[in-house]
Structure formats: C-alpha cells, structure tokens
Design an enzyme around this catalytic site. Structure first.
Site, mmCIF file in Angstrom:
data_model
loop_
_atom_site.group_PDB
_atom_site.id
_atom_site.type_symbol
_atom_site.label_atom_id
_atom_site.label_comp_id
_atom_site.label_asym_id
_atom_site.label_seq_id
_atom_site.Cartn_x
_atom_site.Cartn_y
_atom_site.Cartn_z
ATOM 1 N N VAL A 99 5.537 29.326 11.716
ATOM 2 C CA VAL A 99 5.633 28.044 10.999
ATOM 3 C C VAL A 99 4.279 27.336 11.003
ATOM 4 O O VAL A 99 4.192 26.147 10.736
ATOM 5 C CB VAL A 99 6.725 27.140 11.628
ATOM 6 C CG1 VAL A 99 8.096 27.817 11.557
ATOM 7 C CG2 VAL A 99 6.411 26.766 13.077
ATOM 8 N N HIS A 115 11.200 31.315 8.731
ATOM 9 C CA HIS A 115 11.677 30.271 9.656
ATOM 10 C C HIS A 115 11.182 28.882 9.252
ATOM 11 O O HIS A 115 11.188 27.971 10.074
ATOM 12 C CB HIS A 115 11.247 30.608 11.096
ATOM 13 C CG HIS A 115 11.937 31.833 11.632
ATOM 14 N ND1 HIS A 115 11.504 32.528 12.741
ATOM 15 C CD2 HIS A 115 13.046 32.495 11.205
ATOM 16 C CE1 HIS A 115 12.313 33.558 12.961
ATOM 17 N NE2 HIS A 115 13.246 33.564 12.041
ATOM 18 N N GLU A 210 1.351 45.621 22.554
ATOM 19 C CA GLU A 210 2.406 45.991 23.509
ATOM 20 C C GLU A 210 3.586 46.637 22.806
ATOM 21 O O GLU A 210 3.776 46.485 21.607
ATOM 22 C CB GLU A 210 2.891 44.746 24.254
ATOM 23 C CG GLU A 210 1.857 44.227 25.239
ATOM 24 C CD GLU A 210 2.279 42.929 25.887
ATOM 25 O OE1 GLU A 210 3.504 42.717 26.045
ATOM 26 O OE2 GLU A 210 1.395 42.129 26.205
#
Ligand code: OAD
Length: 245
Positions: A99, A115, A210
């Site tokens: 956002v 979102h 990751e």
C-alpha cells in the site's frame, strides 16, 4: 536464470506479484521478517474493522506513521526495473499487495493494488474519498459530515478483496506466459494463490532471499534481493530485445 531470461524474451504476457520485500531496500519494514510489523504490532488491533471500531485514533496514529514512512521512502532499483520491464512487454500486469505507492512512483502503469493504498481515506458510511498528504489524516478530522468515519483505503483482515481488482488479477495470472513472484512470503490469501492456483500456463519464478510457502511449487527460484536481481534480469531481457529489433 537462463531459462527465465529466455521465457521472458519470448513472453507476450507477464504478470508480477509483489509483496513488502520489494520495498525492504527502500527502508520499509516487511510484515513477518526480522523487524517485521506483525512481530511488534497486533494485527487485530491495527488492521481489522473490529480494531478500527474499538479505537480509530490508535489505528490512524499507526497508519499516519506508516504513511509518513512511505512518503520519506524512495523507490529502489527493483521498483524501477519492473517499470522498465513493462515498457518491453506487450501485456504486462503488476499486482502488488503493498500500500506504499512505490511502484506508482517508480513509473509502473498497469498496477493492481490488491490491498488498496494509503493515498486516500474513505468514509465507512458513504464511501466518499479524501486524499491523504504525507502526514496522513489529522486526528481531529476523522468524522465525515454524513456521520461516518474516514478509514484508510486499504483491505483489512477479515475483509474481502475489492471485486474488480481481484478479477483483473486472476485474469492477468491466467493469461501470463511468465509470472514473477517478488518479495512476498505467500502466506496471505487469496493473493498468495494467484501464481500457483490461477496461472494456466505460466513459467513461474520467485525472487526472494528466503524460502517461502510456494518455493516448492515454482519453476525457478532466485535467492537474491529484489533490488539486486531485478535490474540484472531486466537489463538482460532489454538488451536482447534491442538486439532483436
Ligand atoms: P511478509 O512480511 O509476509 O513477507 C515478506 C517477504 O519478503 C519475505 O518472504 C522475505 O523473505 C522477503 N524479502 C525481504 N527482503 C527482501 C528483499 N530485499 N527482496 C526481496 N524479498 C525480500 O510480507 P508480505 O508477503 O508482503 O496485508 O505480506 C502479505 C500481506 O500480509 C501484506 O500485504 C499485509 C500483511 O498482513 C494486509 O495488510 C492486508
């Protein structure tokens, strides 16, 4: 990597899903990593309609701090690389869970903000919008004249995604030849399902330092940060397009 480059060079349609990791190198925290927002803040207090109903001042104080951080931050090489990639692909959709508006500021155009965003507040009762400046919403201006309260124009936990952006995102993923998943742990649904559930034919690459919830289900994993990997990828694809042209 070579496989990804060759897929990108011949792709007519590319869909990119980004998460907070792409803005980490702009100095913004992620949600679940070390120093992540949800490690030190209670999500149900700050990012749910119930939390807002209980304490709108607390919620706005927190979002105003985030808004100020977004305002101070600058897009990084990862954001710019995606804006550059858009100019070389006929059909390009960038779907972000963020956002922070950094993709927009980097020059990306066909963006789906799944979102929502913190550029606007919206009224809980009549849905009217008001723009937010770098400081967010003054706490003495929470009330709208219709009797409603201004809330951040973002999607909170427990709320459905806005229908039109979600439809566009599903279509983008379904028609993509290549999907890049960048800087997301892929644990928040339904966004996380875009690459793995809604893609029909795409070659899927993940760019993330990751392991994530979908690492085992993608075609290619690039264990680098977004600002390191994306410029190299886009440069290699653009050089080749120029050579072809
Ligand atoms: P997470 O915090 O869950 O995941 C961030 C991901 O970014 C992790 O997988 C990191 O390994 C990766 N990462 C960190 N630094 C990176 C870098 N420099 N380059 C690339 N990747 C990096 O954040 P999100 O997946 O964005 O929702 O979270 C999804 C949603 O959960 C958010 O949109 C927000 C949150 O609750 C709402 O607020 C509705």
């Amino acid at each position: 990597m070579e496989d990804l480059l060759s897929r990108l060079r011949s792709a007519r349609s590319v869909f990119v899903l980004t998460g907070s990791g792409i803005s980490a190198e702009s100095g913004l925290p992620t949600f679940r990593g070390v120093g992540g927002l949800w490690r030190t803040h209670r999500v149900e207090e700050l990012a749910s309609p119930e939390g807002f109903g209980r304490d709108p001042h607390l919620v706005w104080t927190w979002y105003n701090e985030r808004k100020a951080a977004h305002h101070r931050a600058k897009p990084n090489a990862g954001h710019y690389a995606l804006a550059q990639l858009e100019t070389t692909i006929a059909d390009f959709t960038l779907c972000t869970q963020n956002v922070d508006s950094l993709h927009l500021r980097a020059g990306s155009r066909n963006i789906i903000e799944l979102h929502g965003n913190l550029r606007e507040a919206r009224c809980t009762r009549c849905d009217v919008r008001r723009p937010l400046d770098g400081a967010g919403l003054p706490l003495d201006e929470l009330h709208h004249s219709c009797g409603g309260l201004f809330r951040p124009n973002i999607v909170w936990f427990g709320e459905p995604l806005p229908r039109a952006p979600w439809r566009r995102a599903r279509v983008g993923a379904a028609q993509a030849d290549v999907i890049l998943v960048v800087g997301t742990s892929a644990v928040v649904y339904p966004a996380a399902s875009l690459a793995t559930r809604y893609s029909a034919k795409a070659y899927i690459a993940e760019i993330n330092p990751e392991d994530t919830a979908i690492s085992g289900r993608v075609d290619c994993v690039i264990r680098e940060t977004a600002a390191s990997a994306l410029p190299k990828i886009v440069k290699a694809v653009s050089l080749n397009s120029r050579a072809d042209g």
